[in-house]
Design a protein around this motif. Structure first.
Motif, PDB file in Angstrom:
ATOM      1  N   ASP A 139      19.368  69.031 -14.651  1.00  0.00           N
ATOM      2  CA  ASP A 139      18.842  68.940 -16.116  1.00  0.00           C
ATOM      3  C   ASP A 139      18.426  70.280 -16.589  1.00  0.00           C
ATOM      4  O   ASP A 139      18.597  70.661 -17.552  1.00  0.00           O
ATOM      5  CB  ASP A 139      17.492  68.058 -15.984  1.00  0.00           C
ATOM      6  N   ALA A 140      17.985  71.020 -15.621  1.00  0.00           N
ATOM      7  CA  ALA A 140      17.348  72.395 -16.058  1.00  0.00           C
ATOM      8  C   ALA A 140      18.462  73.659 -16.375  1.00  0.00           C
ATOM      9  O   ALA A 140      18.315  74.264 -17.459  1.00  0.00           O
ATOM     10  CB  ALA A 140      16.066  72.837 -15.223  1.00  0.00           C
ATOM     11  N   ILE A 141      19.140  73.718 -15.766  1.00  0.00           N
ATOM     12  CA  ILE A 141      20.024  74.665 -15.492  1.00  0.00           C
ATOM     13  C   ILE A 141      20.971  74.674 -16.936  1.00  0.00           C
ATOM     14  O   ILE A 141      21.603  73.740 -17.394  1.00  0.00           O
ATOM     15  CB  ILE A 141      21.208  74.802 -14.421  1.00  0.00           C
ATOM     16  N   GLU A 142      20.867  75.814 -17.698  1.00  0.00           N
ATOM     17  CA  GLU A 142      21.812  75.908 -18.892  1.00  0.00           C
ATOM     18  C   GLU A 142      22.482  77.469 -18.746  1.00  0.00           C
ATOM     19  O   GLU A 142      21.938  78.225 -18.077  1.00  0.00           O
ATOM     20  CB  GLU A 142      20.816  75.907 -20.121  1.00  0.00           C
ATOM     21  N   ALA A 143      23.517  77.540 -19.415  1.00  0.00           N
ATOM     22  CA  ALA A 143      24.245  78.865 -19.604  1.00  0.00           C
ATOM     23  C   ALA A 143      23.361  79.936 -19.848  1.00  0.00           C
ATOM     24  O   ALA A 143      22.447  79.845 -20.964  1.00  0.00           O
ATOM     25  CB  ALA A 143      25.559  78.709 -20.651  1.00  0.00           C
ATOM     26  N   GLY A 144      23.593  80.785 -19.105  1.00  0.00           N
ATOM     27  CA  GLY A 144      22.867  82.117 -19.446  1.00  0.00           C
ATOM     28  C   GLY A 144      22.960  83.067 -18.110  1.00  0.00           C
ATOM     29  O   GLY A 144      23.656  82.555 -17.156  1.00  0.00           O
ATOM     30  N   PRO A 145      22.424  84.303 -18.163  1.00  0.00           N
ATOM     31  CA  PRO A 145      22.753  85.173 -16.878  1.00  0.00           C
ATOM     32  C   PRO A 145      22.414  84.586 -15.797  1.00  0.00           C
ATOM     33  O   PRO A 145      23.188  84.858 -14.592  1.00  0.00           O
ATOM     34  CB  PRO A 145      22.212  86.701 -17.514  1.00  0.00           C
ATOM     35  N   ARG A 200      30.185  69.560  -6.383  1.00  0.00           N
ATOM     36  CA  ARG A 200      28.680  69.281  -6.958  1.00  0.00           C
ATOM     37  C   ARG A 200      28.232  70.498  -7.868  1.00  0.00           C
ATOM     38  O   ARG A 200      27.609  70.059  -9.003  1.00  0.00           O
ATOM     39  CB  ARG A 200      27.807  69.224  -5.510  1.00  0.00           C
ATOM     40  N   LEU A 201      28.451  71.553  -7.347  1.00  0.00           N
ATOM     41  CA  LEU A 201      27.905  72.758  -8.101  1.00  0.00           C
ATOM     42  C   LEU A 201      28.654  72.702  -9.708  1.00  0.00           C
ATOM     43  O   LEU A 201      27.779  72.678 -10.669  1.00  0.00           O
ATOM     44  CB  LEU A 201      28.132  73.928  -7.681  1.00  0.00           C
ATOM     45  N   TRP A 202      29.894  72.336  -9.633  1.00  0.00           N
ATOM     46  CA  TRP A 202      30.559  72.612 -10.795  1.00  0.00           C
ATOM     47  C   TRP A 202      30.343  71.637 -11.837  1.00  0.00           C
ATOM     48  O   TRP A 202      30.443  71.831 -13.105  1.00  0.00           O
ATOM     49  CB  TRP A 202      32.273  73.029 -10.529  1.00  0.00           C
ATOM     50  N   LEU A 203      30.529  70.384 -11.345  1.00  0.00           N
ATOM     51  CA  LEU A 203      30.547  69.127 -12.159  1.00  0.00           C
ATOM     52  C   LEU A 203      29.236  68.727 -12.396  1.00  0.00           C
ATOM     53  O   LEU A 203      28.814  67.831 -13.419  1.00  0.00           O
ATOM     54  CB  LEU A 203      31.338  68.142 -11.243  1.00  0.00           C
ATOM     55  N   GLU A 204      28.400  69.151 -11.593  1.00  0.00           N
ATOM     56  CA  GLU A 204      26.821  68.487 -11.863  1.00  0.00           C
ATOM     57  C   GLU A 204      25.730  69.232 -12.072  1.00  0.00           C
ATOM     58  O   GLU A 204      25.107  69.124 -13.166  1.00  0.00           O
ATOM     59  CB  GLU A 204      26.517  67.263 -10.591  1.00  0.00           C
ATOM     60  N   LEU A 205      25.783  70.126 -11.283  1.00  0.00           N
ATOM     61  CA  LEU A 205      24.571  71.308 -11.533  1.00  0.00           C
ATOM     62  C   LEU A 205      24.824  72.308 -12.673  1.00  0.00           C
ATOM     63  O   LEU A 205      23.968  72.409 -13.344  1.00  0.00           O
ATOM     64  CB  LEU A 205      24.297  71.903 -10.451  1.00  0.00           C
ATOM     65  N   PHE A 206      26.060  72.856 -12.654  1.00  0.00           N
ATOM     66  CA  PHE A 206      26.458  73.832 -13.435  1.00  0.00           C
ATOM     67  C   PHE A 206      27.323  73.290 -14.561  1.00  0.00           C
ATOM     68  O   PHE A 206      28.007  74.051 -15.103  1.00  0.00           O
ATOM     69  CB  PHE A 206      26.915  74.951 -12.654  1.00  0.00           C
ATOM     70  N   ASP A 207      27.057  72.127 -14.999  1.00  0.00           N
ATOM     71  CA  ASP A 207      27.902  71.259 -15.638  1.00  0.00           C
ATOM     72  C   ASP A 207      28.344  72.076 -17.091  1.00  0.00           C
ATOM     73  O   ASP A 207      29.392  72.326 -17.396  1.00  0.00           O
ATOM     74  CB  ASP A 207      27.398  69.952 -16.156  1.00  0.00           C
ATOM     75  N   GLY A 208      27.281  72.712 -17.663  1.00  0.00           N
ATOM     76  CA  GLY A 208      27.382  73.313 -19.220  1.00  0.00           C
ATOM     77  C   GLY A 208      27.563  74.522 -18.770  1.00  0.00           C
ATOM     78  O   GLY A 208      27.850  75.470 -19.945  1.00  0.00           O
ATOM     79  N   VAL A 209      27.824  75.318 -17.632  1.00  0.00           N
ATOM     80  CA  VAL A 209      27.824  76.778 -17.575  1.00  0.00           C
ATOM     81  C   VAL A 209      29.315  76.862 -17.428  1.00  0.00           C
ATOM     82  O   VAL A 209      29.574  78.009 -17.619  1.00  0.00           O
ATOM     83  CB  VAL A 209      26.871  76.978 -16.434  1.00  0.00           C
ATOM     84  N   VAL A 210      30.113  75.977 -16.492  1.00  0.00           N
ATOM     85  CA  VAL A 210      31.367  76.365 -16.046  1.00  0.00           C
ATOM     86  C   VAL A 210      32.174  76.591 -17.471  1.00  0.00           C
ATOM     87  O   VAL A 210      32.117  75.887 -18.477  1.00  0.00           O
ATOM     88  CB  VAL A 210      31.987  75.268 -15.422  1.00  0.00           C
ATOM     89  N   THR A 211      33.092  77.725 -17.468  1.00  0.00           N
ATOM     90  CA  THR A 211      33.829  77.870 -18.586  1.00  0.00           C
ATOM     91  C   THR A 211      35.361  77.636 -18.315  1.00  0.00           C
ATOM     92  O   THR A 211      35.618  77.865 -16.917  1.00  0.00           O
ATOM     93  CB  THR A 211      33.908  79.296 -18.985  1.00  0.00           C
ATOM     94  N   GLN A 212      36.166  77.410 -19.089  1.00  0.00           N
ATOM     95  CA  GLN A 212      37.518  77.298 -18.975  1.00  0.00           C
ATOM     96  C   GLN A 212      38.313  78.508 -18.169  1.00  0.00           C
ATOM     97  O   GLN A 212      39.039  78.329 -17.263  1.00  0.00           O
ATOM     98  CB  GLN A 212      38.245  76.807 -20.187  1.00  0.00           C
ATOM     99  N   ALA A 213      37.828  79.558 -18.743  1.00  0.00           N
ATOM    100  CA  ALA A 213      38.629  80.551 -18.033  1.00  0.00           C
ATOM    101  C   ALA A 213      38.286  80.746 -16.601  1.00  0.00           C
ATOM    102  O   ALA A 213      39.261  80.915 -15.770  1.00  0.00           O
ATOM    103  CB  ALA A 213      37.979  82.064 -18.707  1.00  0.00           C
TER     104      ALA A 213
END
Lengths: 484, 264, 93
Positions: free
Chosen positions: A191-197, A252-265
């Protein structure tokens, strides 16, 4: 009742301790312990099918302060694969190691490896995952050393050093996550992780570390020597299960924890590496002179396919379409797990009978060891992706996802990779079914040949027919990011 | 910080043993080209800057509230008054259980890989005299560290490391076994920590608890019990790692008819 | 907070120095040493995360994680050194 979740970890661990205390009974304890772990996983799966994902807050502390174990569709399928493969390999090992003075150590470490795999698939806490990764890495390295030859020790040491580098990078990511979000519980982090450094750097460190462990091209170079020089049952679990654990964590990391962080590139980069792995690994498998080395290179290629899915998954919005693609990925991973372990066990039988595994000299295998030759053919069907195997359906879905997302780039990769897989499998079968005296007639022991053929049958028939169940289980998620 | 120092020292000791064994095996992976070197340097520089940037953001610019308030608030329910021990043995006891399993796997690995190193000559009278008071002192210190772990920094790992130091001193003085028993007893010693931890963890579930959920009245006692067993196992594992391989009698338990040892 | 940040940044530098020598050095012993330096860097970062200002009690979680991590790191180092030694013995034989 939730204590059910601790048993897939506690039972193999308890058996490992017993095997250490009673080395003369270790074979018996090892097989029984593996069987008990399998039954614990089966009980867990019955409950997941009935009532969805399960959480166990260890020590009664709220997750965050304490550690939670969680099981959902993805982790359940990995658990089922690892305990089923482990059961078959254990039966085979009871013959393979019966005369070895190392059998006491083998069984203890074997059970510790199962403990580590199950703990990893169940863990819901990032730091705990680091500990399970290290346990998995160390027990795998020690098992790979059991051959005792210089080549196997050398490969094991390189495997260990790179594995440690991988887990340290992962741990660095964990430290940054704790610094930025103040918790290690994966459900809360979802829930908490959002895009950022913070998320960016942590994700790249953790993914980088896990990519070493899952041997994605160009970080694959440690895998072929390590897998090819280990004793056959150990190669089977290393190739089928241990590399999959790192892949599971990446998902797990890419699809669930860092869901909104992953970029297409970033997903595209991994996809391209996966594509190179498919082509290069298949080509190297075609060139390989030795059976086990061929199988190891084929693992590099098959892992490549799994990474091809990442850019596709990143391109599809969450929902039914993505679950379809994820299901195909999991199905492909499962099929490869069963087929490759069957393949390595069959290779072990051939090596023990013929005294070597040079592909060109395998003439006569089919006559001397018909069951084993049949196993290799069946496993080959699954590795190529021919119907009715699970990988056929998975690749079909992969193609249709390629069409939907318009990422045409992958199309030639899949086509060439499949053709090359066909070439190396048929080259092998050509030698194995040719007449010759490479493998003399021998008394076959059922406990050696039957586990492998069962594993191959699961890959080729069962997963093909049960594919729908896999697709039904995958969307059950214990993490907020997965199922909104 | 004390923990960090002890740990660093121990790994340092292990590394020095390797140095004593002179040069490395010439196991060169691939000759590194100048370009690769340059790339790795660039990569390291970039990663350092990135990690540093995140640390600056999370520690200096906008620090978040982490788990400290919760951990300290729950301390009175944990059975100990030292917060670090509460985390290690209670809140995150499962981590510690798996950590002990890692130690076991590694020490079994050391024993799979090689036989133990030659021991040392019997020490002269001066060193023996030193050993006679140093070893008991270390053992008492270990017991003390274990006991105070409930209130102040200390606990199983520190106590185990101190106990292992006693074993290493013994071996330097010419006692090849470094104070460790043989055969079955050695195996029991290695198993003790994990075995007791797991038994307690599973035992409390019979009483309607979650795995590792100690009954409140008993948690202090149970933690001390688990820590004592863990101390013994950690010390045994460290000493075995120092001895550098499997003792001569290790495999005989498995292979020869050795009923006497099994039943004892 | 400045003091904690300095510790943490030192940790980051140590981590990458360790990774660098693990990647670049030919000698295996130097690689194993590099891994240990990296680990020490991470533990330093964890310890600096525990600091919450002079008036506040420290965060015990990172301290405990460091202790667990140390034991794991020592175990792995012991195994790597044993393997290294065995390989050298084989060269001598």
């Amino acid at each position: 009742m939730n204590n059910l979740l601790i048993w897939p970890v506690a039972l193999p661990l308890l058996s490992a301790l017993l095997a250490l205390l009673w080395p003369r009974r270790s074979t018996w304890i090892g097989v029984a312990g593996t069987g008990l772990s399998l039954s614990a996983v089966l009980l867990v799966s019955r409950q997941v099918v009935e009532s969805g994902s399960i959480e166990l807050a260890l020590g009664g502390w709220a997750p965050g302060l304490g550690i939670a174990l969680r099981v959902d569709g993805l982790s359940l399928l990995m658990l089922l694969m690892s305990s089923l493969v482990a059961m078959a390999v254990a039966v085979y090992s009871s013959v393979y190691f019966s005369d070895s003075e190392r059998r006491g150590e083998f069984w203890v470490l074997w059970l510790l490896l199962i403990t580590a795999l199950h703990a990893l698939f169940l863990s819901g806490d990032l730091f705990n995952l680091y500990v399970t990764l290290e346990l998995l890495g160390l027990s795998a390295v020690v098992l790979a050393c059991l051959g005792g030859s210089r080549a196997s020790l050398q490969a094991a040491l390189r495997y260990l050093v790179l594995g440690l580098l991988g887990s340290l990078a992962f741990l660095m990511g964990v430290a940054l996550i704790y610094a930025g979000y103040g918790t290690l519980d994966m459900a809360a982090l979802g829930d908490a992780i959002e895009a950022g450094p913070t998320a960016w750097v942590a994700l790249s460190l953790m993914t980088g570390g896990l990519l070493i462990k899952s041997a994605l091209f160009p970080l694959h170079f440690w895998l072929p020597p390590a897998h090819a020089n280990a004793p056959a049952p150990v190669s089977a679990v290393l190739s089928a299960l241990v590399v999959k654990a790192a892949l599971y964590l990446i998902l797990r990391l890419w699809l669930e924890l860092f869901d909104g962080v992953v970029t297409q590139a970033s997903a595209m980069i991994i996809g391209v590496l996966g594509a190179v792995a498919v082509l290069w690994g298949s080509w190297a498998a075609l060139q390989a002179q030795r059976l086990k080395l061929m199988a190891a290179y084929s693992t590099v290629a098959q892992l490549g396919y799994l990474f091809l899915f990442l850019p596709l998954l990143a391109a599809i919005p969450e929902g039914e379409g993505r679950d379809l693609a994820l299901g195909a990925l999991v199905l492909l991973a499962l099929t490869h797990g069963f087929a490759k372990s069957a393949f390595f066990l069959a290779a072990g039988v051939i090596m023990q009978r013929a005294g070597h595994d040079r592909i060109a000299e395998l003439g006569g295998t089919a006559r001397a060891l018909p069951v084993t030759a049949f196993t290799i053919a069946l496993a080959g069907v699954a590795l190529i992706g021919l119907p009715p195997s699970g990988s056929f359906l998975a690749k079909w879905q992969l193609l249709s996802t390629v069409f939907v997302t318009g990422q045409w780039l992958w199309l030639p990769v899949i086509a060439v990779g499949t053709l090359l897989a066909g070439a190396y499998i048929f080259r092998l079968l050509g030698h194995a079914f040719a007449p010759g005296e490479g493998v003399g007639p021998s008394l076959s022991v059922g406990r050696e040949e039957i586990p492998a053929v069962l594993l191959a049958l699961i890959a080729t028939l069962l997963l093909g027919f049960w594919a729908a169940e896999v697709w039904e289980l995958v969307p059950i998620s214990a993490y907020a990011g997965g199922e909104a | 910080m004390a923990e960090a120092a002890i740990g660093a020292g121990l790994s340092g000791a292990l590394l020095l043993i390797a140095l004593r064994d002179e040069t490395d095996s010439n196991l060169t992976a691939l000759k590194v080209s100048q370009v690769t070197r340059w790339l790795v340097d660039l990569f390291s520089l970039i990663m350092t800057v990135l990690i540093g940037w995140v640390l600056w953001l999370t520690i200096y610019v906008e620090p978040v509230e982490r788990l400290a308030p919760l951990a300290n608030a729950m301390l009175e329910h944990s059975g100990v008054s030292n917060p670090v021990t509460a985390v290690l043995l209670n809140y995150r006891g499962y981590d510690t259980l798996l950590e002990l399993v890692v130690v076991l796997a590694a020490v079994l690995g050391v024993m799979v890989v090689g036989r133990e190193r030659r021991g040392y000559r019997q020490a002269g009278p001066v060193f023996c005299g030193l050993v006679h008071w140093l070893v008991p002192l270390l053992i008492v210190t270990a017991g003390y560290l274990l006991w105070i772990g409930a209130h102040t920094p200390g606990g199983a790992f520190q106590a185990g490391a101190t106990l292992a130091a006693a074993g290493i001193v013994l071996r330097l003085a010419g006692n090849d076994a470094a104070g460790l028993p043989e055969g079955m007893w050695l195996r029991w010693l290695l198993v003790a920590g994990i075995g007791l931890f797991l038994t307690v963890g599973l035992g409390v579930t019979l009483n309607d608890g979650q795995f590792l959920q100690y009954p409140k009245a008993w948690s202090g006692t149970l933690i001390l019990l688990i820590e004592s067993a863990a101390t013994a196992s950690i010390a045994a594992a460290l000493v075995l790692a120092y001895r550098g391989g499997r003792p001569d009698g290790w495999l005989s338990v498995a292979d020869k008819d050795n009923d006497r040892e099994v039943s004892s | 907070m400045t003091q904690a940040l300095i510790y943490a940044l030192t940790g980051a530098v140590l981590f990458m120095l360790g990774v660098r020598s693990t990647l670049l050095r030919d000698s295996l012993l130097a690689r194993i040493l590099g891994l240990n330096v990296s680990g020490a860097g991470i533990f330093l970062i964890f310890v600096s995360l525990a600091y919450r200002g002079d008036s506040m009690p420290t965060d015990p979680i990172p301290h405990a994680l460091v202790l667990t991590g140390l034991v794991v790191a020592i175990s792995a180092t012991a195994l790597a050194l044993a393997l290294n030694r065995r390989l050298r013995e084989m060269d001598d034989e």
